[in-house]
Scaffold this motif. Structure first.
Motif, PDB file in Angstrom:
ATOM      1  N   ASP A  12     -24.839  27.599  -8.673  1.00  0.00           N
ATOM      2  CA  ASP A  12     -24.843  27.694  -7.243  1.00  0.00           C
ATOM      3  C   ASP A  12     -25.014  29.398  -7.741  1.00  0.00           C
ATOM      4  O   ASP A  12     -24.650  30.317  -8.772  1.00  0.00           O
ATOM      5  CB  ASP A  12     -23.493  27.977  -7.005  1.00  0.00           C
ATOM      6  N   CYS A  13     -26.000  30.263  -7.309  1.00  0.00           N
ATOM      7  CA  CYS A  13     -26.490  30.982  -7.388  1.00  0.00           C
ATOM      8  C   CYS A  13     -25.711  32.925  -6.143  1.00  0.00           C
ATOM      9  O   CYS A  13     -25.530  33.607  -7.037  1.00  0.00           O
ATOM     10  CB  CYS A  13     -27.710  31.913  -5.817  1.00  0.00           C
ATOM     11  N   ASP A  14     -24.738  32.106  -5.236  1.00  0.00           N
ATOM     12  CA  ASP A  14     -23.607  33.245  -5.425  1.00  0.00           C
ATOM     13  C   ASP A  14     -22.628  32.078  -4.605  1.00  0.00           C
ATOM     14  O   ASP A  14     -22.685  31.575  -3.633  1.00  0.00           O
ATOM     15  CB  ASP A  14     -23.897  33.243  -4.291  1.00  0.00           C
ATOM     16  N   ASP A  15     -21.098  31.926  -5.368  1.00  0.00           N
ATOM     17  CA  ASP A  15     -20.449  31.172  -5.323  1.00  0.00           C
ATOM     18  C   ASP A  15     -19.609  32.128  -4.295  1.00  0.00           C
ATOM     19  O   ASP A  15     -18.455  30.821  -3.372  1.00  0.00           O
ATOM     20  CB  ASP A  15     -19.469  31.295  -6.794  1.00  0.00           C
ATOM     21  N   SER A  17     -20.576  32.156  -0.725  1.00  0.00           N
ATOM     22  CA  SER A  17     -21.326  31.897  -0.039  1.00  0.00           C
ATOM     23  C   SER A  17     -21.513  30.299   0.388  1.00  0.00           C
ATOM     24  O   SER A  17     -21.685  29.750  -0.606  1.00  0.00           O
ATOM     25  CB  SER A  17     -22.193  32.544   0.137  1.00  0.00           C
ATOM     26  N   ALA A  20     -25.487  29.741   0.269  1.00  0.00           N
ATOM     27  CA  ALA A  20     -26.700  29.774  -0.847  1.00  0.00           C
ATOM     28  C   ALA A  20     -25.933  28.625  -1.779  1.00  0.00           C
ATOM     29  O   ALA A  20     -24.943  28.532  -2.209  1.00  0.00           O
ATOM     30  CB  ALA A  20     -26.502  31.172  -1.280  1.00  0.00           C
ATOM     31  N   TYR A  21     -27.313  27.927  -2.371  1.00  0.00           N
ATOM     32  CA  TYR A  21     -27.244  26.766  -3.380  1.00  0.00           C
ATOM     33  C   TYR A  21     -28.821  26.480  -3.203  1.00  0.00           C
ATOM     34  O   TYR A  21     -29.445  26.116  -2.059  1.00  0.00           O
ATOM     35  CB  TYR A  21     -25.827  25.708  -2.392  1.00  0.00           C
ATOM     36  N   VAL A  33     -31.273  37.613   1.928  1.00  0.00           N
ATOM     37  CA  VAL A  33     -30.102  36.369   1.038  1.00  0.00           C
ATOM     38  C   VAL A  33     -30.905  35.241   0.350  1.00  0.00           C
ATOM     39  O   VAL A  33     -32.026  35.108   0.877  1.00  0.00           O
ATOM     40  CB  VAL A  33     -29.494  35.847   1.947  1.00  0.00           C
ATOM     41  N   ASN A  35     -30.946  32.016  -0.079  1.00  0.00           N
ATOM     42  CA  ASN A  35     -30.130  31.089  -0.160  1.00  0.00           C
ATOM     43  C   ASN A  35     -30.745  29.728  -1.049  1.00  0.00           C
ATOM     44  O   ASN A  35     -29.611  29.051  -1.471  1.00  0.00           O
ATOM     45  CB  ASN A  35     -30.551  30.797   1.852  1.00  0.00           C
ATOM     46  N   CYS A  37     -31.040  30.019  -4.327  1.00  0.00           N
ATOM     47  CA  CYS A  37     -31.072  30.168  -5.637  1.00  0.00           C
ATOM     48  C   CYS A  37     -32.684  30.170  -6.642  1.00  0.00           C
ATOM     49  O   CYS A  37     -32.182  29.855  -8.248  1.00  0.00           O
ATOM     50  CB  CYS A  37     -29.728  29.273  -6.059  1.00  0.00           C
TER      51      CYS A  37
END
Length: 83
Positions: A12-15, A17, A20-21, A33, A35, A37
């Protein structure tokens, strides 16, 4: 690494959000963003792009045979293919 629903993941690039995965859809409304990843925020990845048609003669009607997918109309392109 953050556990999500009891599952630990490092992809996951943004825990922070839930939008975003890996595999998430990119969106025209949120091109800043990454989204999905993949390290890119290119408009070409947005799932909700619109088809625009070339308006070579500037009459406001596009050529149905010359089109491009984009988030906003490129210069010289319009949203209709009525030419």
């Amino acid at each position: 690494m953050v556990a999500c629903n009891g599952v630990a993941s490092t992809s996951d690039c943004d825990d922070a959000s839930n939008l975003a995965y890996p595999g998430a859809a990119e969106s025209c409304a949120n091109l800043a963003v990454d989204n999905d990843c993949d390290g890119s925020v290119s408009e070409d990845e947005a799932a909700d792009r619109t088809r625009f048609f070339a308006d070579a003669d500037g009459d406001g009607s596009g050529d149905p045979d010359v089109s491009d997918l984009a988030c906003t109309a490129p210069e010289g392109y319009v949203a209709n293919s009525d030419d």
